[in-house]
Design a protein around this motif. Sequence first.
Motif, PDB file in Angstrom:
ATOM      1  N   THR A   1     -17.612  17.725  -9.653  1.00  0.00           N
ATOM      2  CA  THR A   1     -16.580  18.658  -9.207  1.00  0.00           C
ATOM      3  C   THR A   1     -15.610  17.960  -8.269  1.00  0.00           C
ATOM      4  OG1 THR A   1     -16.201  20.570  -7.797  1.00  0.00           O
ATOM      5  CG2 THR A   1     -18.276  19.398  -7.483  1.00  0.00           C
ATOM      6  N   SER A   2     -14.393  18.455  -8.227  1.00  0.00           N
ATOM      7  CA  SER A   2     -13.436  17.890  -7.276  1.00  0.00           C
ATOM      8  C   SER A   2     -13.481  18.648  -5.952  1.00  0.00           C
ATOM      9  CB  SER A   2     -12.025  17.921  -7.875  1.00  0.00           C
ATOM     10  OG  SER A   2     -11.701  19.227  -8.265  1.00  0.00           O
ATOM     11  N   LYS A   3     -14.377  19.650  -5.874  1.00  0.00           N
ATOM     12  CA  LYS A   3     -14.564  20.336  -4.587  1.00  0.00           C
ATOM     13  C   LYS A   3     -15.536  19.512  -3.750  1.00  0.00           C
ATOM     14  CE  LYS A   3     -13.881  24.862  -6.602  1.00  0.00           C
ATOM     15  NZ  LYS A   3     -14.665  25.594  -7.603  1.00  0.00           N
ATOM     16  N   ILE A   4     -14.976  18.495  -3.132  1.00  0.00           N
ATOM     17  CA  ILE A   4     -15.818  17.534  -2.438  1.00  0.00           C
ATOM     18  C   ILE A   4     -15.253  17.281  -1.048  1.00  0.00           C
ATOM     19  CG2 ILE A   4     -16.827  16.210  -4.337  1.00  0.00           C
ATOM     20  CD1 ILE A   4     -14.152  14.506  -4.062  1.00  0.00           C
ATOM     21  N   ASP A   5     -16.087  16.734  -0.209  1.00  0.00           N
ATOM     22  CA  ASP A   5     -15.631  16.354   1.126  1.00  0.00           C
ATOM     23  C   ASP A   5     -15.259  14.877   1.102  1.00  0.00           C
ATOM     24  OD1 ASP A   5     -15.100  15.930   3.709  1.00  0.00           O
ATOM     25  OD2 ASP A   5     -17.091  16.467   4.471  1.00  0.00           O
ATOM     26  N   ALA A   6     -13.994  14.624   0.835  1.00  0.00           N
ATOM     27  CA  ALA A   6     -13.538  13.250   0.635  1.00  0.00           C
ATOM     28  C   ALA A   6     -13.716  12.396   1.890  1.00  0.00           C
ATOM     29  CB  ALA A   6     -12.080  13.230   0.195  1.00  0.00           C
ATOM     30  N   ALA A   7     -13.825  13.049   3.037  1.00  0.00           N
ATOM     31  CA  ALA A   7     -13.977  12.287   4.279  1.00  0.00           C
ATOM     32  C   ALA A   7     -15.304  11.524   4.303  1.00  0.00           C
ATOM     33  CB  ALA A   7     -13.891  13.217   5.477  1.00  0.00           C
ATOM     34  N   LEU A   8     -16.238  11.924   3.453  1.00  0.00           N
ATOM     35  CA  LEU A   8     -17.527  11.237   3.415  1.00  0.00           C
ATOM     36  C   LEU A   8     -17.424   9.840   2.804  1.00  0.00           C
ATOM     37  CD1 LEU A   8     -19.824  14.217   2.305  1.00  0.00           C
ATOM     38  CD2 LEU A   8     -19.615  13.207   4.586  1.00  0.00           C
ATOM     39  N   LEU A   9     -16.333   9.599   2.099  1.00  0.00           N
ATOM     40  CA  LEU A   9     -16.118   8.252   1.556  1.00  0.00           C
ATOM     41  C   LEU A   9     -15.552   7.405   2.692  1.00  0.00           C
ATOM     42  CD1 LEU A   9     -14.484   9.118  -1.884  1.00  0.00           C
ATOM     43  CD2 LEU A   9     -16.825   8.380  -1.476  1.00  0.00           C
ATOM     44  N   ASP A  10     -16.445   6.866   3.520  1.00  0.00           N
ATOM     45  CA  ASP A  10     -15.945   6.247   4.745  1.00  0.00           C
ATOM     46  C   ASP A  10     -16.196   4.752   4.846  1.00  0.00           C
ATOM     47  OD1 ASP A  10     -18.619   6.327   5.022  1.00  0.00           O
ATOM     48  OD2 ASP A  10     -18.647   7.331   6.976  1.00  0.00           O
ATOM     49  N   ASN A  11     -16.716   4.112   3.803  1.00  0.00           N
ATOM     50  CA  ASN A  11     -16.866   2.656   3.924  1.00  0.00           C
ATOM     51  C   ASN A  11     -15.787   1.929   3.113  1.00  0.00           C
ATOM     52  OD1 ASN A  11     -17.907   2.101   1.196  1.00  0.00           O
ATOM     53  ND2 ASN A  11     -19.627   3.354   1.888  1.00  0.00           N
TER      54      ASN A  11
END
Length: 600
Positions: free
Chosen positions: A497-507
């Motif tokens: 799904t694109s309902k995601i917390d993109a901020a978690l991609l932090d590396n």
Amino acid sequence: MSKDQFKQLFADKAAQAFKATFPEAYAATGEKEVFDARFILEHLEKPKDPSMGRFAFPVFRYAKLLSAKPPDIAAGVVEETNRLLGDDADCTAAAVSGFINVSVDPSELASLTLGNVLSRESHYGDSDFGQNRKYLIEYCSANIAKPYGVGHLRSTIIGNSLRRVYKKLGFEVIGINYLGDWGTQFGKMIVAYRMWGEKVNLEKDAVKQLLELYVRFHDEAKKDPTLDEEARQAFKQLEDGESEAVQLWERLKTISLAELDRIHNMLGVEFDIITGESSVNDKMEPLVERLQKAGLTEISRGALVVPLDDPNLPPCMLKKGDGATLYATRDLAGLVYRWQTYHFYESLYVVGTAQSDYFKQIFKVVSMLEEAENVPETDRMTGRAKHIDFGWVLFEGETMAMRTGKVIFLEDVIDRAVALAREKILEKNPSLDAIDATAHKIGVGAVIFSQFSVRRHKAVNFDWDEVLSFEGETGPYLQYTHARLCSLLRHYGQDITSKIDAALLDNVEERRVVELLADFPEIIEDAARTYDPHVIAAYLLRLAAALNKFYQRKDEKGRIDKIISDNQALSAVRMALVKSVQTVLCEGLYLLGMEAPEEM
RNA sequence: GCCCCCGUAGCUCAGUUGGAUAGAGCAUCGGUUUCCUAAACCGAGGGCCGCAGGUUCGAUUCCUGCCGGGGGUACCA
């Protein structure tokens, strides 16, 4: 053409900032255009290191105009630009010596990009730029009655890819295989067949046997020059429609077409039109008359030619001393016919660089004709027909020539590549279901990709080891990465799904992958602008490398940081990234003319 | 002779319309797998970007000349 919203936003604000920061200098300068948003947008570049920012703008050129030092200019403009952008903007500028580096908020870029890819899927990167415009692309252009050598591979592979690229950009594309089925070479074949053809068994390996006849003809003609004269006569007979010659020609043509079709099926290459030089037979005479009427022709040394107003080009020959036509006559007639029929946006000839002078001649004749006839500007095709040239394929440092029999057959190359791929599967993944089908995809993929590892203009040395290599910067490496992602998706088993917390991609590994995904639409436009699919191939290698790095990244303790973990939210966003890369890899491989196996 | 293309690490090549410390792969050496596919990943060594001028704030990139390789140079395609 670029639709990057961040670049557009920055360019607008930076333009305002320049004017606000240096009002006197701006009012005084005569070069107002370099302060326009449009100029800034066009001169944005990519920083050497992605960590420096998503894009950058050098300000050195303003030093003299503004009588200030580049670092000071950058600092001043950056301050004002950031003020204009506001606190909650998704991009921020930073001055680094003479550069303005712009960073885009990573989670904003991620959610935007992943949302785009996931919703548009294989249509991500599509454009409507080409709407209501036509592209004609001529590629392959193999000669009938000769086997498919690796020399023709380059034209075929590049053309097939360009066809897909322009379609993606919204053009109506017509891929044409314009076969060499006419000309003096057929005279040679006819003479050879008459003399030695009774021994030829056309049921089996017909094309290779025909090659032997062709080679033999050239050998014998060296000893006996009258053979060449006989060949010219035979071609004349063909052009005059003598039935014995025509029948023989038809027979050779049927055999060859079946052979071509077989090879193209193996490669997965497509055409919209398969035609040949013989198809323009009835269009040559009107064209010759038109050129004569325009006063462009003259008789020189018994031949009908068009002298060109370029001192570096020999005259373009339309008819030989015996009245027979030449390649140029047929190509000109074909080009004029295509212009009248299609009114193309551009018409591309994907042909080796050896013929670059020849195409200059052809295009020169066209422009002289349109000039002489005073064709209205909007109806002119001058500049729209282009020779997409590529370096020759050498073998052991020498050119391959049918005439001497020094040739590598494409089919042998494919067979060896597929066999090797099969071996590799048996070694690595023997339980795979469709071993033969997969081996075919990988072997063919390796052969196709090998043509894109080098820029178009460079001559390539055919190297068995290189074509049969499946490691490093190769087609199978891309396919492997794709298969790996598919495996991950199967393993994950949940909906993406694109309902995601993109901020978690932090590396950094994840962010790098996102940035590359965001680049894809521009890459396609680059490939189209330069007529070179190599741009896409190089991009896919970068994307796959970034992905593999992410896939095998280690945490602080030196353990693999798994994509799928107990952390549901993190797994979801990482899998959205995985799905996006899989989508783009698959589409990118498609644009190159390759298949993307889901397992291998 | 004239015209076109090419010359970057041992090898094969990238390097976006000139830009910030010239990058990959292969090969060599050394690491990573209780396995989300090791066809992968990490690290090391390795460069007068063919030579010489010129333009520029800045040249591997543009211009000129030279050297080296390939191709073309009217009755082949």
